[in-house]
Write a protein that holds these residues in place. Structure first.
Motif, PDB file in Angstrom:
ATOM      1  N   GLU A   1      62.487  -9.278  13.359  1.00 34.24           N
ATOM      2  CA  GLU A   1      61.037  -9.463  13.330  1.00 34.24           C
ATOM      3  C   GLU A   1      60.325  -8.900  14.550  1.00 34.24           C
ATOM      4  O   GLU A   1      59.182  -8.445  14.445  1.00 34.24           O
ATOM      5  CB  GLU A   1      60.703 -10.951  13.172  1.00 34.24           C
ATOM      6  N   LEU A   2      60.972  -8.932  15.706  1.00 34.01           N
ATOM      7  CA  LEU A   2      60.348  -8.421  16.934  1.00 34.01           C
ATOM      8  C   LEU A   2      60.825  -7.012  17.275  1.00 34.01           C
ATOM      9  O   LEU A   2      60.310  -6.384  18.189  1.00 34.01           O
ATOM     10  CB  LEU A   2      60.621  -9.368  18.108  1.00 34.01           C
ATOM     11  N   ASN A   3      61.834  -6.539  16.559  1.00 32.00           N
ATOM     12  CA  ASN A   3      62.394  -5.199  16.744  1.00 32.00           C
ATOM     13  C   ASN A   3      62.891  -4.971  18.179  1.00 32.00           C
ATOM     14  O   ASN A   3      62.704  -3.907  18.758  1.00 32.00           O
ATOM     15  CB  ASN A   3      61.385  -4.115  16.346  1.00 32.00           C
ATOM     16  N   VAL A   4      63.539  -5.995  18.744  1.00 35.29           N
ATOM     17  CA  VAL A   4      64.121  -5.901  20.079  1.00 35.29           C
ATOM     18  C   VAL A   4      65.638  -6.007  19.927  1.00 35.29           C
ATOM     19  O   VAL A   4      66.132  -6.984  19.356  1.00 35.29           O
ATOM     20  CB  VAL A   4      63.604  -7.022  21.007  1.00 35.29           C
ATOM     21  N   PRO A   5      66.400  -5.027  20.425  1.00 40.37           N
ATOM     22  CA  PRO A   5      67.859  -5.121  20.348  1.00 40.37           C
ATOM     23  C   PRO A   5      68.371  -6.309  21.163  1.00 40.37           C
ATOM     24  O   PRO A   5      67.816  -6.636  22.212  1.00 40.37           O
ATOM     25  CB  PRO A   5      68.360  -3.807  20.965  1.00 40.37           C
ATOM     26  N   VAL A   6      69.431  -6.932  20.671  1.00 37.60           N
ATOM     27  CA  VAL A   6      70.076  -8.050  21.362  1.00 37.60           C
ATOM     28  C   VAL A   6      71.545  -7.719  21.537  1.00 37.60           C
ATOM     29  O   VAL A   6      72.222  -7.355  20.574  1.00 37.60           O
ATOM     30  CB  VAL A   6      69.936  -9.372  20.573  1.00 37.60           C
TER      31      VAL A   6
END
Length: 194
Positions: free
Chosen positions: A107-112
């Motif tokens: 949803e936030l399009n941030v890699p983890v």
């Protein structure tokens, strides 16, 4: 497209050092990252990631009831963009933490990138590791060698008063005096004489 990565290895495989290295590489390019670590790991303080090589970095403590999606969203609202979320000692996370990390990615399009142990000293999966194996887009092993021979370490032996043990509570934070990375043969050999 952002993805959820699970990078696992035994004790002494350099997982925390890798987080510090990845954070440095992003930040050297002017790309800020968020670092999280479970509050239960107090070896370097509950708000730091630390490696056996002596490097440390500030981190946001993760509490059992914390919503990691909301925590990342709040940091984004406060500071703007983050290029990556890094999580140390991910084996200690709960299922709801892992599900929240999937939302950060989707949803936030941030890699983890979550780093942690896969299995405990009894060769059982940790809750966080199990759920990362289920939900991660990419899974990668960080390799190290057995403490006693030259094979790849895939297991961990816990020690109590210098004696290998394979019974007890799963949760016990410790370092080289308490745990050693070992291959399967050396793990089995440690308990055959008992």
């Amino acid at each position: 497209m952002a993805q959820l990565y699970f990078k696992y290895g035994t004790m002494n495989s350099g997982k925390s050092f890798e987080i510090i290295k990845v954070a440095h590489n992003y930040e050297e390019q002017g790309k800020p990252v968020l670092i999280f670590t479970p509050v239960v790991d107090t070896r370097n303080g509950s708000d730091k990631v630390g490696s056996r090589a002596g490097f440390t970095r500030p981190a946001i403590p993760v509490y059992e009831d914390m919503d990691l999606y909301e925590a990342v969203q709040a940091q984004l609202a406060q500071s703007g963009r983050y290029y990556c979320v890094l999580v140390d000692e991910a084996q200690w996370l709960k299922k709801h933490h892992i599900v929240a990390l999937t939302r950060v990615v989707d949803e936030l399009n941030v890699p983890v990138m979550a780093f942690g142990l896969k299995n405990d000293f009894q060769n059982e999966l940790f809750e966080g590791s199990y759920n990362l194996l289920v939900y991660a887009d990419k899974i990668e092993e960080i390799k190290t060698i057995c403490w006693y021979c030259d094979r790849k370490a895939t297991m961990v032996i816990r020690f109590k008063d210098g004696v290998p043990v394979n019974e007890g509570e799963q949760f016990q934070v410790g370092g080289n005096e308490d745990y050693k990375p070992v291959c399967r043969r050396c793990y089995n050999g440690a308990f055959q004489s008992k």
